[in-house]
Design an enzyme around this catalytic site. Structure first.
Site, short mmCIF file in Angstrom:
data_model
loop_
_atom_site.label_atom_id
_atom_site.label_comp_id
_atom_site.label_asym_id
_atom_site.label_seq_id
_atom_site.Cartn_x
_atom_site.Cartn_y
_atom_site.Cartn_z
CB CYS A 181 68.81 69.16 66.09
SG CYS A 181 69.41 68.89 67.77
CB CYS A 229 68.47 73.94 72.64
SG CYS A 229 67.64 74.26 71.07
#
Length: 290
Positions: A86, A228
Site C-alpha cells: 500500500c 491509492c
C-alpha cells in the site's frame, strides 16, 4: 469477552488507516475483527489496517529480518484480506514509526518490510517518498466495464508489487460520471483480482517537464477510495508507457484526496518507481476488540 487495544488513525491524501501497534506479534486479528475496526459506522473507520509488528515476530517477515530490517507492515484491506503493498499506507507507517520514536527518518531511509519486499521511505518536501521498486507492464488487453461507462474500455496491466489495471478516459465528465459503488468487471478476470484506475491525461499532458493526470480508483477488498498510492504510481506508469519514448519521468497525479508525485529513476541499472506525498496522523485511542 472483549479486549481493549490501542490504535492511531492516519491517512495519506484521504486514504485512511487504523494503525495498531503490536511490536512483539502477540495480536492475531481475524478478518472479521479487521473489518469491524475498519467499519465506518460501528468501528474506527478506514480503508485498511496497518499492524506495526517486528519482522522477526511474523512469518512473512523472514526475508526482511534476513536483510536486517526491524519493522514489518502487516497491511489488511477493509474486508480483512491481506494485501501485498500500500503506497499511501507505507508512508503513514513511516510517519507512525518516527512519531513514536521507533525510527529516525532524519537519519536516513526508514526500511519497512512488506509482502512485496523491503521498501525504503525517506523524508520528502511533500511529506515522505517511498521507493516502490521495479515494475512490470503487461500489454495484454483487459476489457473493463463499469456502471455509467457507455461501453467496455481497454485497460493495461501494471504490477508495482500489487496488481492494477489502468483505463484511459477522454474527459473529466466521463471520469466523474462513473459509478464506482460497485466493482468494475474485468475480462479476463485476474486470478487474484486487481485495483482498477480510471485516468484522464492533463491538457497539455506535459508542463515544464512534468506529466499530469487525474484519476479515480476502485481498490479490491475496499471499494472506491479517495486515493491509492500504488494505483497512482501504476496510472502514471501506464500513461508514460502510452506516451512513448519522449514521455517524462516525473509526474503529478490528482486524486479526490489531493495530489501525489511519481518519479521513475534508475537504481542499480533498473528502473524504479517512487511515490511521494503527505502522511498524517489524526488521533489515537482505545477500542474494544470483540
Amino acid at each position: 469477552m472483549s479486549t481493549a487495544i490501542s490504535f492511531t488513525k492516519g491517512h495519506g491524501t484521504g486514504n485512511d488507516f487504523v494503525i495498531v501497534p503490536d511490536a512483539d506479534g502477540e495480536l492475531h486479528l481475524t478478518d472479521d475483527q479487521v473489518a469491524a475496526l475498519c467499519d465506518r459506522r460501528f468501528g474506527v473507520g478506514a480503508d485498511g489496517l496497518l499492524r506495526v509488528v517486528r519482522a522477526a515476530a511474523i512469518a512473512e517477515g523472514a526475508a526482511a529480518t534476513a536483510a536486517g530490517v526491524e519493522w514489518f507492515m502487516d497491511y489488511r484491506n477493509a474486508d480483512g484480506s491481506a494485501a501485498e503493498m500500500c503506497g499511501n499506507g507505507v508512508r503513514v507507517f513511516a510517519r507512525y514509526l518516527t512519531a513514536v520514536g521507533w525510527a529516525d527518518a532524519e537519519a536516513g531511509p526508514v526500511l519497512i518490510g512488506t509482502r512485496a519486499g523491503v521498501k525504503p521511505v525517506t523524508v520528502h518536501e511533500r511529506g515522505f517518498e517511498v521507493d516502490l521498486g521495479t515494475f512490470r507492464i503487461d500489454e495484454s488487453e483487459v476489457l473493463v466495464r463499469a456502471r455509467h461507462l457507455d461501453v467496455a474500455r481497454p485497460g493495461i496491466g501494471v504490477d508495482v508489487g500489487n496488481p492494477h489495471v489502468v483505463v484511459a478516459l477522454p474527459s473529466h465528465s466521463e471520469l466523474t460520471g462513473i459509478d464506482l459503488s460497485r466493482a468494475p468487471q474485468l475480462e479476463p478476470a485476474p486470478s487474484s483480482g486487481a485495483n482498477v484506475e480510471f485516468v484522464v491525461p492533463s491538457d497539455p499532458l506535459v508542463h515544464e517537464g512534468t506529466g499530469g493526470i487525474t484519476m479515480r480508483v476502485f481498490e479490491r477488498g475496499v471499494g472506491e477510495t479517495l486515493s491509492c498510492g500504488t494505483g497512482v504510481a501504476a496510472a502514471a506508469l501506464a500513461v508514460r508507457h502510452w506516451a512513448g519514448a519522449a514521455a517524462p519521468d516525473v509526474w503529478q497525479v490528482g486524486v479526490p484526496g489531493g495530489e501525489l508525485g511519481v518519479r521513475v529513476v534508475d537504481v542499480g541499472g533498473e528502473p524504479h518507481v517512487l511515490l511521494a506525498g503527505p502522511a498524517t496522523l489524526v488521533f489515537s485511542g482505545e477500542i474494544a476488540l470483540a
